[in-house]
Scaffold this motif. Sequence first.
Motif, PDB file in Angstrom:
ATOM      1  N   MET A 148     -54.353  30.929   4.505  1.00 23.05           N
ATOM      2  CA  MET A 148     -52.951  32.458   2.814  1.00 23.05           C
ATOM      3  C   MET A 148     -52.304  31.612   1.692  1.00 23.05           C
ATOM      4  SD  MET A 148     -51.386  34.885   5.816  1.00 23.05           S
ATOM      5  CE  MET A 148     -50.500  35.576   4.477  1.00 23.05           C
ATOM      6  N   LEU A 149     -52.018  29.981   2.212  1.00 21.02           N
ATOM      7  CA  LEU A 149     -52.068  29.599   1.616  1.00 21.02           C
ATOM      8  C   LEU A 149     -53.069  28.425   0.548  1.00 21.02           C
ATOM      9  CD1 LEU A 149     -49.366  27.221   3.158  1.00 21.02           C
ATOM     10  CD2 LEU A 149     -49.019  29.036   1.641  1.00 21.02           C
ATOM     11  N   ILE A 158     -53.151  26.557  -3.388  1.00 22.27           N
ATOM     12  CA  ILE A 158     -53.201  25.463  -3.200  1.00 22.27           C
ATOM     13  C   ILE A 158     -53.980  24.653  -2.622  1.00 22.27           C
ATOM     14  CG2 ILE A 158     -51.019  23.962  -1.875  1.00 22.27           C
ATOM     15  CD1 ILE A 158     -48.758  26.957  -1.683  1.00 22.27           C
ATOM     16  N   ALA A 159     -54.476  23.860  -2.781  1.00 21.10           N
ATOM     17  CA  ALA A 159     -54.871  22.565  -2.089  1.00 21.10           C
ATOM     18  C   ALA A 159     -54.976  22.207  -1.070  1.00 21.10           C
ATOM     19  CB  ALA A 159     -55.514  21.064  -3.060  1.00 21.10           C
ATOM     20  N   PRO A 160     -56.065  22.563  -0.114  1.00 20.75           N
ATOM     21  CA  PRO A 160     -55.558  22.202   1.398  1.00 20.75           C
ATOM     22  C   PRO A 160     -55.095  20.902   1.646  1.00 20.75           C
ATOM     23  CG  PRO A 160     -58.168  23.232   0.930  1.00 20.75           C
ATOM     24  CD  PRO A 160     -57.368  22.619  -0.596  1.00 20.75           C
ATOM     25  N   PRO A 161     -55.086  20.327   0.905  1.00 18.94           N
ATOM     26  CA  PRO A 161     -53.917  18.952   1.406  1.00 18.94           C
ATOM     27  C   PRO A 161     -52.878  18.451   1.576  1.00 18.94           C
ATOM     28  CG  PRO A 161     -56.334  17.662  -0.298  1.00 18.94           C
ATOM     29  CD  PRO A 161     -55.928  19.317  -0.029  1.00 18.94           C
ATOM     30  N   VAL A 162     -52.187  19.605   0.286  1.00 19.45           N
ATOM     31  CA  VAL A 162     -51.292  20.023   0.717  1.00 19.45           C
ATOM     32  C   VAL A 162     -50.440  20.997   1.230  1.00 19.45           C
ATOM     33  CG1 VAL A 162     -49.365  20.990  -1.356  1.00 19.45           C
ATOM     34  CG2 VAL A 162     -51.084  19.375  -2.150  1.00 19.45           C
ATOM     35  N   ALA A 163     -51.857  21.958   1.287  1.00 18.70           N
ATOM     36  CA  ALA A 163     -51.191  23.350   1.717  1.00 18.70           C
ATOM     37  C   ALA A 163     -51.657  23.390   3.420  1.00 18.70           C
ATOM     38  CB  ALA A 163     -52.485  24.651   2.047  1.00 18.70           C
ATOM     39  N   HIS A 164     -52.574  22.066   3.777  1.00 20.90           N
ATOM     40  CA  HIS A 164     -51.691  21.647   5.476  1.00 20.90           C
ATOM     41  C   HIS A 164     -50.767  21.417   6.042  1.00 20.90           C
ATOM     42  CE1 HIS A 164     -55.809  23.837   7.521  1.00 20.90           C
ATOM     43  NE2 HIS A 164     -56.284  23.023   6.028  1.00 20.90           N
ATOM     44  N   PRO A 165     -50.092  20.266   5.550  1.00 23.90           N
ATOM     45  CA  PRO A 165     -49.523  19.915   5.715  1.00 23.90           C
ATOM     46  C   PRO A 165     -47.795  20.898   5.488  1.00 23.90           C
ATOM     47  CG  PRO A 165     -50.074  18.071   4.661  1.00 23.90           C
ATOM     48  CD  PRO A 165     -50.922  19.829   4.720  1.00 23.90           C
ATOM     49  N   LEU A 166     -47.856  21.197   5.229  1.00 23.62           N
ATOM     50  CA  LEU A 166     -47.108  22.745   4.421  1.00 23.62           C
ATOM     51  C   LEU A 166     -46.584  23.607   5.139  1.00 23.62           C
ATOM     52  CD1 LEU A 166     -44.819  24.021   2.078  1.00 23.62           C
ATOM     53  CD2 LEU A 166     -46.801  24.726   0.680  1.00 23.62           C
ATOM     54  N   ALA A 167     -47.899  23.845   5.286  1.00 25.52           N
ATOM     55  CA  ALA A 167     -48.201  25.108   5.930  1.00 25.52           C
ATOM     56  C   ALA A 167     -46.942  24.489   8.027  1.00 25.52           C
ATOM     57  CB  ALA A 167     -49.427  25.859   6.601  1.00 25.52           C
ATOM     58  N   PHE A 168     -47.950  23.696   8.147  1.00 27.88           N
ATOM     59  CA  PHE A 168     -47.393  23.615   9.675  1.00 27.88           C
ATOM     60  C   PHE A 168     -45.839  23.269   9.487  1.00 27.88           C
ATOM     61  CE2 PHE A 168     -52.136  22.443  10.842  1.00 27.88           C
ATOM     62  CZ  PHE A 168     -51.687  22.853  12.481  1.00 27.88           C
ATOM     63  N   GLY A 169     -45.308  22.491   7.895  1.00 27.53           N
ATOM     64  CA  GLY A 169     -44.135  22.087   8.431  1.00 27.53           C
ATOM     65  C   GLY A 169     -42.900  23.127   8.722  1.00 27.53           C
ATOM     66  N   LEU A 170     -43.843  24.699   7.152  1.00 24.17           N
ATOM     67  CA  LEU A 170     -43.288  26.489   7.474  1.00 24.17           C
ATOM     68  C   LEU A 170     -42.890  26.538   8.735  1.00 24.17           C
ATOM     69  CD1 LEU A 170     -44.249  27.629   4.098  1.00 24.17           C
ATOM     70  CD2 LEU A 170     -42.176  26.439   4.830  1.00 24.17           C
ATOM     71  N   TRP A 202     -39.557  30.765   1.711  1.00 27.86           N
ATOM     72  CA  TRP A 202     -40.240  30.568   0.045  1.00 27.86           C
ATOM     73  C   TRP A 202     -39.820  29.698  -0.453  1.00 27.86           C
ATOM     74  CZ3 TRP A 202     -43.447  34.180  -1.496  1.00 27.86           C
ATOM     75  CH2 TRP A 202     -43.825  34.701  -3.030  1.00 27.86           C
ATOM     76  N   ALA A 203     -38.462  29.099  -0.972  1.00 27.62           N
ATOM     77  CA  ALA A 203     -37.586  28.167  -1.489  1.00 27.62           C
ATOM     78  C   ALA A 203     -38.574  26.748  -1.184  1.00 27.62           C
ATOM     79  CB  ALA A 203     -36.235  27.910  -0.871  1.00 27.62           C
ATOM     80  N   VAL A 204     -39.029  26.688  -0.077  1.00 29.25           N
ATOM     81  CA  VAL A 204     -39.606  25.421  -0.122  1.00 29.25           C
ATOM     82  C   VAL A 204     -41.162  25.420  -0.896  1.00 29.25           C
ATOM     83  CG1 VAL A 204     -41.031  23.852   1.878  1.00 29.25           C
ATOM     84  CG2 VAL A 204     -38.915  24.328   2.542  1.00 29.25           C
ATOM     85  N   ILE A 205     -41.809  26.726  -0.072  1.00 32.18           N
ATOM     86  CA  ILE A 205     -43.416  27.491  -1.040  1.00 32.18           C
ATOM     87  C   ILE A 205     -42.930  26.686  -2.685  1.00 32.18           C
ATOM     88  CG2 ILE A 205     -44.975  29.023  -1.421  1.00 32.18           C
ATOM     89  CD1 ILE A 205     -44.417  30.221   1.466  1.00 32.18           C
ATOM     90  N   ARG A 206     -41.859  27.725  -2.828  1.00 29.95           N
ATOM     91  CA  ARG A 206     -41.350  27.507  -4.331  1.00 29.95           C
ATOM     92  C   ARG A 206     -41.372  26.014  -5.921  1.00 29.95           C
ATOM     93  NH1 ARG A 206     -37.365  31.374  -6.517  1.00 29.95           N
ATOM     94  NH2 ARG A 206     -36.073  29.896  -4.322  1.00 29.95           N
ATOM     95  N   VAL A 207     -40.797  25.120  -4.018  1.00 23.19           N
ATOM     96  CA  VAL A 207     -40.501  24.150  -4.432  1.00 23.19           C
ATOM     97  C   VAL A 207     -41.558  22.897  -4.544  1.00 23.19           C
ATOM     98  CG1 VAL A 207     -39.666  21.261  -3.573  1.00 23.19           C
ATOM     99  CG2 VAL A 207     -38.044  23.862  -3.488  1.00 23.19           C
ATOM    100  N   THR A 208     -42.692  23.149  -3.981  1.00 27.05           N
ATOM    101  CA  THR A 208     -43.952  22.604  -3.129  1.00 27.05           C
ATOM    102  C   THR A 208     -45.051  23.055  -4.383  1.00 27.05           C
ATOM    103  OG1 THR A 208     -43.579  22.764  -1.366  1.00 27.05           O
ATOM    104  CG2 THR A 208     -45.722  22.348  -2.261  1.00 27.05           C
ATOM    105  N   VAL A 209     -44.683  24.418  -4.377  1.00 32.00           N
ATOM    106  CA  VAL A 209     -46.409  24.422  -5.626  1.00 32.00           C
ATOM    107  C   VAL A 209     -45.610  25.288  -7.222  1.00 32.00           C
ATOM    108  CG1 VAL A 209     -47.023  25.605  -3.945  1.00 32.00           C
ATOM    109  CG2 VAL A 209     -46.282  26.854  -4.975  1.00 32.00           C
ATOM    110  N   GLY A 210     -44.521  25.114  -7.599  1.00 28.96           N
ATOM    111  CA  GLY A 210     -44.180  25.662  -9.149  1.00 28.96           C
ATOM    112  C   GLY A 210     -43.387  27.237  -8.770  1.00 28.96           C
TER     113      GLY A 210
END
Length: 214
Positions: A148-149, A158-170, A202-210
Motif C-alpha cells: 500500500m505504501l 514510496i520506493a520499495p527500499p524505503v517502503a518495506h523497512p517503513l512497513a515492518f517498523g510500523l 501517520w507521523a512516522v509516514i510523514r517524517v519519512t516521505v514528507g
Amino acid sequence: MTEEIPDDAPVDGRAARWAGHREARRLELVDAAVAAIGEHGPEVTTEQIAARAGVSRPGLYRHFEGRDDLQSAIAARSVERLVHVLEPVWRPSGRPFEMLAKALRAHLGWLEANANVYRYLKRTSFGTGGESATTNVRATVAEHVAGMLIDGSLGAEIAPPVAHPLAFGLVGMVDSASAHWLDAPHGATRDQLATQLTEACWAVIRVTVGPVDP
C-alpha cells in the motif's frame, strides 16, 4: 463402516473425495482447538482441545502428525482469520488517514476478542522453521502495508527500499504496543489506543516521505 483409502491408492474421484473429507474434518478440529484456547487460555491442554472437538485424544491426533503439527495448524488458521478481518483494508477506499485508523481499529478489535489466542500464538512456532506465529502475523501484515505504501494507497508512492523497512517498523511498533496494552492497559481504552497509534504511524509516514495529504 467407512472405507479406508490407502495412502498409495491411485488418485481417482473416490480418493479425492476422501482427501477432501479428511481436510474438512481437520479444519473442524483446528477451529475447535482455537475455541478451546479462547475458553481455557494459552495453557490449554490437548485433552481440553479434544473434549471441545468431541473426540478422544488419540482420535484428535489421527488427523495431525503430533503436537507440533497441531500447533502449526492452529497458528496458520489464526493468521488466516486475522488477515481476513483486515481484508477490506487491502482494498483501499477513502482518505489515507481514515484507512490507517480503520486498519488499526480492526486489528485491536481482533486482538481484544481473541486475547487468549494471541497469547497462545506468541509462544507457538509456525511451521518447521521455528518462527513464532506472531512473527509470521507481523510479516504477513507488513507485506500488505508495504504494498500500500508502494502503490500510493496511503497518500504517497514510496520506493520499495524505503517502503518495506517503513512497513515492518510500523507493524512492529503497533504489535508491540498492542501486546503491552492487552496485558497492561493502564486505563487506556481500545479507542484511545487506536487513536494514539494512528497518529503515531501517520507521523512516522510523514517524517519519512514528507507532507502527505491526510
